[in-house]
Design a protein around this motif. Structure first.
Motif, short mmCIF file in Angstrom:
data_model
loop_
_atom_site.label_atom_id
_atom_site.label_comp_id
_atom_site.label_asym_id
_atom_site.label_seq_id
_atom_site.Cartn_x
_atom_site.Cartn_y
_atom_site.Cartn_z
N ASP A 1 0.30 6.95 -22.81
CA ASP A 1 1.56 7.09 -22.10
C ASP A 1 1.33 6.90 -20.60
N ASN A 2 1.73 5.75 -20.07
CA ASN A 2 1.54 5.43 -18.65
C ASN A 2 2.84 5.44 -17.86
N ARG A 3 3.86 6.09 -18.37
CA ARG A 3 5.18 6.00 -17.74
C ARG A 3 5.23 6.66 -16.36
N GLN A 4 4.33 7.59 -16.08
CA GLN A 4 4.35 8.25 -14.77
C GLN A 4 3.41 7.59 -13.77
N PHE A 5 2.75 6.50 -14.17
CA PHE A 5 1.91 5.74 -13.25
C PHE A 5 2.72 4.63 -12.60
N PHE A 6 2.17 4.10 -11.51
CA PHE A 6 2.83 3.02 -10.77
C PHE A 6 3.00 1.79 -11.63
N SER A 7 2.03 1.51 -12.50
CA SER A 7 2.11 0.35 -13.39
C SER A 7 1.31 0.65 -14.64
N GLU A 8 1.43 -0.21 -15.64
CA GLU A 8 0.59 -0.08 -16.82
C GLU A 8 -0.87 -0.30 -16.42
N ASN A 9 -1.71 0.66 -16.77
CA ASN A 9 -3.11 0.54 -16.39
C ASN A 9 -3.99 1.27 -17.38
N GLU A 10 -5.28 0.97 -17.29
CA GLU A 10 -6.27 1.60 -18.17
C GLU A 10 -7.50 1.96 -17.34
N LEU A 11 -8.05 3.12 -17.60
CA LEU A 11 -9.32 3.52 -17.01
C LEU A 11 -10.11 4.27 -18.08
N LYS A 12 -11.19 3.66 -18.54
CA LYS A 12 -12.04 4.27 -19.55
C LYS A 12 -13.45 4.38 -18.99
N LEU A 13 -13.97 5.59 -18.98
CA LEU A 13 -15.33 5.86 -18.53
C LEU A 13 -16.08 6.55 -19.66
N GLY A 14 -17.02 5.84 -20.25
CA GLY A 14 -17.83 6.43 -21.32
C GLY A 14 -17.11 6.56 -22.64
N ASP A 15 -16.21 5.65 -22.94
CA ASP A 15 -15.49 5.68 -24.22
C ASP A 15 -16.47 5.38 -25.36
N LEU A 16 -16.61 6.33 -26.28
CA LEU A 16 -17.63 6.26 -27.34
C LEU A 16 -16.93 6.33 -28.69
N SER A 17 -17.14 5.32 -29.56
CA SER A 17 -16.44 5.27 -30.83
C SER A 17 -17.42 4.92 -31.95
N PHE A 18 -17.36 5.69 -33.05
CA PHE A 18 -18.25 5.49 -34.20
C PHE A 18 -17.43 5.19 -35.45
N LEU A 19 -18.03 4.42 -36.35
CA LEU A 19 -17.48 4.21 -37.69
C LEU A 19 -18.39 4.90 -38.70
N VAL A 20 -17.79 5.71 -39.57
CA VAL A 20 -18.54 6.46 -40.59
C VAL A 20 -18.12 5.94 -41.95
N SER A 21 -19.10 5.56 -42.75
CA SER A 21 -18.81 5.07 -44.10
C SER A 21 -18.67 6.25 -45.05
N PRO A 22 -17.50 6.42 -45.73
CA PRO A 22 -17.33 7.53 -46.67
C PRO A 22 -18.25 7.43 -47.89
N GLU A 23 -18.68 6.20 -48.21
CA GLU A 23 -19.50 6.01 -49.41
C GLU A 23 -20.91 6.56 -49.25
N ASP A 24 -21.58 6.18 -48.15
CA ASP A 24 -22.98 6.59 -48.00
C ASP A 24 -23.21 7.48 -46.78
N GLY A 25 -22.14 7.77 -46.01
CA GLY A 25 -22.27 8.64 -44.86
C GLY A 25 -22.95 8.01 -43.66
N LYS A 26 -23.23 6.71 -43.70
CA LYS A 26 -23.88 6.05 -42.58
C LYS A 26 -22.94 5.98 -41.38
N VAL A 27 -23.55 6.20 -40.20
CA VAL A 27 -22.79 6.21 -38.95
C VAL A 27 -23.20 5.01 -38.11
N LYS A 28 -22.23 4.27 -37.62
CA LYS A 28 -22.50 3.08 -36.82
C LYS A 28 -21.76 3.19 -35.49
N LEU A 29 -22.50 2.94 -34.40
CA LEU A 29 -21.86 2.86 -33.09
C LEU A 29 -21.03 1.58 -33.04
#
Length: 608
Positions: free
Chosen positions: A425-453
């Motif tokens: 929700d960027n409605r209170q900012f001057f314009s549409e913008n993005e700032l991500k610092l250290g965004d970390l996302s993993f995928l976890v397989s339900p079948e074998d529990g393996k975790v992938k960055l």
């Protein structure tokens, strides 16, 4: 009788020219008996948070490697009462001395012997204090989340009202983003604590950087203001290290504001940001009133949206050709008022950006004022709630959900320490913008529990400023981190990446815009390095019921050194639930002449 005796004894001790060790012990014993080392104000005086002090200067922290609030209190009292350094110590730590005097009911008249301190007080009086927030500046890494400072104002010895800005900052030079981030997060950068004329700060924000400023007058007592004034003096003599996440402008300012209300230090997120200080002060109820000082660029954009296109165009033409008197009168006095306001703001903007000289600016301004004088009705423009920093989303988030990538199911788990994405929700900012610092996302397989960055965005910044005929406006994006790139078979490979580009954004109306970015980057993945191109076009729609849609299309050439191109279509749908939650639906298809890849996700976000 016991406390009265001790209070009188301590008063005499602080005023005496010499003090016996046994008497100093009496003072220490009373301070420990009152557990002053647990007092929130004492912890703020020594910048104590998260179990340690934020300051490493031995001239400020007397207990050194043996630091804790109790030891620091004992050593401070001994230092202040030591006859050989008494005046030097008091002049070095007037805030500590003044606070101890209040807590132990003693006279602090010795402060009158500090000549340099007295001169500072006479030059920078503090009858009023304001918390000042300037809006984000995505082109400067140290101000990507805005900037916070204090304004102190009062009548000096000559009877003039003077205003000073009290700010903490660091200098960020160069284009090596990974090094800048490493230094800011791990090593620390030199911090600069400055007391400067407030008019200089306003000129920097409003004129040179075209950022908006909010002033929040704080409801404070004379003792609290005096304590802040003395503490400013202490910090001006201290070596400070700047850490983006741990000790920044917001951290230092919050320590000073906590003398008014300690609750401003109660953080929900991982670290204190400029907006956090504003929100905490608002929640604590210590804001007396608010003043909004918008930049001319912002005022021009706001008024341009409020006027018919033909009227706005005629204002621009009249100002640029010095033909203010040729502006047409209409039967709508409100529109005439807005038209002349726009002419005045545009005239000022041209001068601030050195597009006209001072003589031309004065000439145009006089003509605008003459036209205004002919108006029979005068209106006021209320912008206090148009864009409100207090209403911006919280700047850390956890997210989790289900992902289906080429018919394979995963659980996505992610964490963004700071600050927000385009889909938020960027409605209170001057314009549409993005700032991500250290965004970390993993995928976890339900079948074998393996975790992938799956993704690590060390740094991602986007600014989609709508172009307008008065002030122009370029859009841009820069990303540094690890993400998924695709080969000629549209198969995923993890790749280190740095990419960026410039383009244009056009507002179709207040809630809908389209953008075009000429993008390219450098990647290293699957054992090879390569340059690639990925221009992007998209549309952003802010909808009713707190929803938002983003539609984008890319053509990507030569990722993973394939020499081939593929196409990408992405649709995101966001639904914001109160201030703390959101649901994000995401569909993406990639294809070339022979292969396709589909992904669909449903993610739940928690903002904190």
């Amino acid at each position: 009788m016991k406390n009265t005796f001790k209070g009188g004894l301590i008063a005499s001790l602080f005023l005496a020219s010499s003090v016996f060790a046994a008497s100093v012990k009496e003072v220490v014993d009373l301070a420990l008996e009152k557990e002053l080392y647990q007092d929130p104000a004492w912890k703020s005086l020594i910048h104590f948070q998260d179990g340690n002090t934020k300051v490493n200067d031995n001239s400020f922290i007397l207990s050194g490697s043996d630091f804790n609030p109790k030891n620091e209190l004992v050593l401070t009292i001994n230092y202040l009462l030591n006859s050989s350094v008494n005046n030097q110590a008091i002049c070095r730590f007037p805030a500590r001395y003044y606070w101890l005097g209040e807590k132990l009911s003693i006279d602090t008249a010795n402060l009158e012997n500090c000549s340099d301190l007295k001169e500072y007080i006479s030059r920078a009086p503090i009858d009023d204090i304001d918390l000042v927030y300037s809006s984000e500046n995505l082109s400067q890494p140290s101000s990507m989340m805005g900037h916070i400072l204090l304004k102190i104002s009062g009548k000096n010895d000559e009877g003039r009202i003077v205003e000073h800005g009290v700010s903490f900052f660091t200098e960020v030079k160069g284009v090596n983003v990974p090094k800048i981030m490493f230094d800011s997060l791990v090593v620390g950068k030199p911090g600069y604590f400055a007391l400067t004329p407030y008019s200089d700060k306003l000129d920097q924000y409003l004129r040179r950087e075209q950022r908006n400023v909010w002033e929040y007058r704080l409801d404070s007592t004379e003792f609290q203001r005096k304590l802040i004034q003395y503490h400013i003096w202490e910090l001006k003599q201290t070596k400070l290290d700047y850490f983006f996440h741990d000790y920044n402008c917001a951290t230092l300012t919050s320590f000073m504001v906590s003398f008014i209300d300690p609750s401003v230090l109660n953080m929900d997120g991982l670290w204190m940001t400029p907006l956090d200080v504003v929100k905490q002060a608002h929640q604590a109820g210590i804001i007396d009133h608010v003043s909004v000082l918008p930049s001319n660029r912002w005022k021009i954009r706001m008024l341009e949206e409020s006027l018919p296109r033909s009227v706005a165009d005629s204002v621009k033409k009249s100002v640029e050709h010095n033909e203010i008197n040729d502006l047409p009168d209409s039967d709508n006095p409100e529109q005439d008022f807005l038209m002349l306001q726009l002419a005045g703001y545009y005239t000022d903007y041209l001068h601030e950006t050195d597009l006209i000289d001072a003589r031309s600016w004065r000439n145009l301004s006089d003509k605008v004022e003459q036209r205004k004088a002919r108006q029979e009705e005068v209106y006021e423009i209320d912008i206090s709630e148009y864009k409100n920093p207090v209403k911006t989303p919280k700047d850390s988030q956890l997210y989790s959900g289900l992902a289906l990538i080429d018919d394979e199911a995963f659980i996505r788990v992610g964490f963004l320490p700071a600050s927000h994405g385009i889909e938020d929700d960027n409605r209170q900012f001057f314009s549409e913008n993005e700032l991500k610092l250290g965004d970390l996302s993993f995928l976890v397989s339900p079948e074998d529990g393996k975790v992938k960055l799956d993704r690590f965005q060390l740094y991602s910044v986007s600014s989609l400023i709508p172009w307008d005929s008065f002030t122009g406006g370029l859009s841009g994006r820069l990303e540094v981190g690890l993400e998924q790139h695709y080969d000629e078979h549209i198969r995923r490979h993890s790749a280190a990446n740095i990419s960026g580009g410039l383009g244009m954004t056009f507002a179709l109306d207040r809630d809908m815009s389209v953008y075009f970015l000429a993008m390219g980057g450098y990647g290293f993945g699957d054992g090879t390095s390569y340059l690639y191109l990925d221009p992007e076009a998209g549309m952003i729609i802010n909808e009713v019921y707190d929803m938002k849609s983003i539609i984008s299309y890319q053509t990507v050439w030569n990722q993973l050194d394939s020499g081939e191109a593929y196409h990408s279509f992405n649709l995101k749908q966001s639904k914001f639930i109160g201030d703390d939650y959101a649901i994000i639906l995401d569909y993406e298809r990639r294809w070339n002449g022979s292969y396709t890849s589909d992904g669909v996700e449903a993610v739940f976000k928690y903002y904190f």
